[in-house]
Enzyme design. Structure first.
Site, PDB file in Angstrom:
ATOM      1  N   ASP A  98       0.907  -1.096   0.038  1.00 31.51           N
ATOM      2  CA  ASP A  98      -0.052  -0.005  -0.039  1.00 31.51           C
ATOM      3  C   ASP A  98       0.821   1.266  -0.146  1.00 31.51           C
ATOM      4  O   ASP A  98       1.740   1.517   0.853  1.00 31.51           O
ATOM      5  CB  ASP A  98      -1.098   0.061   1.356  1.00 31.51           C
ATOM      6  CG  ASP A  98      -1.831   0.966   1.294  1.00 31.51           C
ATOM      7  OD1 ASP A  98      -2.133   1.846   0.350  1.00 31.51           O
ATOM      8  OD2 ASP A  98      -2.187   1.682   2.511  1.00 31.51           O
ATOM      9  N   ASP A 100       0.455   5.375   0.206  1.00 32.39           N
ATOM     10  CA  ASP A 100      -0.632   6.264   0.484  1.00 32.39           C
ATOM     11  C   ASP A 100       0.215   7.570   0.423  1.00 32.39           C
ATOM     12  O   ASP A 100       1.208   7.766   1.079  1.00 32.39           O
ATOM     13  CB  ASP A 100      -1.144   6.017   1.738  1.00 32.39           C
ATOM     14  CG  ASP A 100      -2.165   7.247   2.110  1.00 32.39           C
ATOM     15  OD1 ASP A 100      -2.313   8.227   1.409  1.00 32.39           O
ATOM     16  OD2 ASP A 100      -3.168   6.679   2.939  1.00 32.39           O
ATOM     17  N   ASP A 295       3.556   1.261   3.245  1.00 36.79           N
ATOM     18  CA  ASP A 295       2.806   1.311   4.568  1.00 36.79           C
ATOM     19  C   ASP A 295       3.228  -0.224   5.019  1.00 36.79           C
ATOM     20  O   ASP A 295       2.592  -1.065   4.634  1.00 36.79           O
ATOM     21  CB  ASP A 295       1.334   1.319   4.645  1.00 36.79           C
ATOM     22  CG  ASP A 295       0.624   1.630   5.773  1.00 36.79           C
ATOM     23  OD1 ASP A 295       1.306   1.316   6.842  1.00 36.79           O
ATOM     24  OD2 ASP A 295      -0.333   1.988   5.997  1.00 36.79           O
TER      25      ASP A 295
END
Length: 392
Positions: A98, A100, A295
């Site tokens: 992930d 972000d 992440d």
């Protein structure tokens, strides 16, 4: 969010789902499913520990329940609907990454626009894919725009599905450059001794073939090219900005680089002790520039729920969209994920948080108050809490 706004978004999400085609992930019936409905109140309540059997056909479920967010698990289980993780019977898990934009070191919150944040996140995505494809040799990759501020990458390679948390953390540390030591990147080989030396000398090189060593080599050579293009006084000043490099070492390193450029191109960093020290210092720049700031908890969590590609993101109204690898360079996260359902007509919204909106190739600067805008802009503003549904 007012009830009128919530009802409008729920209805329009339902309209979208009734005409959309959503493909579930592989082994969908072995995964846990969860969703967040359009409930009243300031918070969001997750409904989870569901199996596909509980939900029914995914497209029918989406059209019937019109959820705000939809998720499925990276993990595959014997009993995906069991109410506790220990009762589910874990089999294996996809490796999920992930990215972000909110968490990227390069993003300046409050200054970077949404478009700028997403552009920086795409750069980080390309670095991540470089690690996954070139360093690890993964082929079964699915790249997904999250519909919000970033991207997900799903790896379903058979070689990694049974890895547990500690092994996944090692992958995280590698792509983030955590604990990377310069000496680990350097190859040493014995070469014939020079006159007056009876024992062979050691030649230290950086591999130019791949991995962190090749990244360090590329960065080192880029710095050398920049130095050699400068006036000598400027180059020496630049070198002395590095800790531990004084005037003498700067002069020696610069002369060594100028006299031994072909050897540096081949990876030899033993052209002079001062240059070797410089190369070692540059490793910190390499990690900062080339790491993939993922992440960590998402990748190490074998039970993580992740957004369903093809669903809508309840915080933006944009589609969580799979991206073919060959289409990634051309992919525009502010155009391609805008649902056709929300294109082609205008609506009225009560803007509560004005400012810039960049979407679907247009740019809008909106003031607070009643505004008539394209529906995809209105949905975006309402989903992000920047507007309420106005009376038509």
């Amino acid at each position: 969010m007012e009830e009128r706004t919530r009802a409008y978004l729920r209805g329009r999400f339902g309209d979208h789902y009734r005409q959309a085609s959503v493909t579930p992930p592989p082994a969908a019936n072995e995964r846990e499913w969860g969703f967040i409905p359009w409930t009243e109140g300031p918070g969001e309540t997750m409904v989870r520990h569901r199996s596909l059997l509980d939900l029914g056909e995914i497209e029918d479920f989406l059209g019937r329940r019109k959820p705000r967010h939809v998720y499925f698990s990276a993990g595959r289980y014997d009993e995906p609907s069991a109410s506790t993780m220990s009762d589910k019977g874990w089999r294996n898990s996809d490796l999920v990454f992930d990215l972000d934009a909110d968490h990227l070191p390069s993003v300046v919150l409050g200054e970077d626009s949404y478009a700028e944040m997403l552009e920086k996140c795409k750069d980080a995505l390309l670095r991540l894919l470089d690690f996954l494809e070139d360093d690890f040799g993964f082929e079964d990759l699915t790249v997904v725009f999250s519909g919000g501020r970033g991207y997900h990458v799903h790896v379903r390679d058979e070689r990694i599905r049974h890895l547990e948390r500690d092994a996944r953390r090692e992958i995280v540390d590698y792509v983030r450059g955590i604990g990377l030591e310069f000496d680990e990147l350097v190859d040493e080989e014995s070469v014939a001794g020079t006159a007056g030396r009876s024992s062979p000398a050691q030649k230290r090189t950086l591999s130019t073939e791949g991995g962190w060593s090749a990244r360090a080599h590329r960065h080192m050579l880029a710095v050398v090219d920049e130095l050699l293009a400068m006036e000598e006084a400027d180059a020496l000043d630049r070198l002395q900005e590095y800790d531990g490099i004084g005037e003498g070492k700067a002069t020696a390193a610069l002369n060594a680089a100028r006299s031994n450029y072909e050897q540096l191109e081949a990876g030899n960093i033993d052209v002079h002790p001062a240059f070797y020290q410089l190369a070692k210092i540059l490793l910190h720049e390499v990690v900062a520039a080339d790491n993939a700031p993922i992440d960590e908890p998402v990748t190490t969590d074998t039970n993580r729920l992740i957004r369903l590609p093809g669903s809508l993101h309840g915080g933006s109204g944009l589609e969580v969209q799979r991206i073919d690898r060959e289409d990634l360079d051309a992919f525009d996260p502010l155009v391609d994920p805008v649902p056709d359902t929300f294109r082609g007509h205008d609506i009225t919204v009560e803007v509560t948080d004005g400012g810039l909106v960049e979407l679907d190739g247009d740019s809008f600067t909106l003031e607070a108050g009643n505004q008539t805008v394209p529906e995809h802009v209105g949905v975006f503003l309402m989903a992000r809490g920047r507007a309420e549904k106005g009376k038509e």
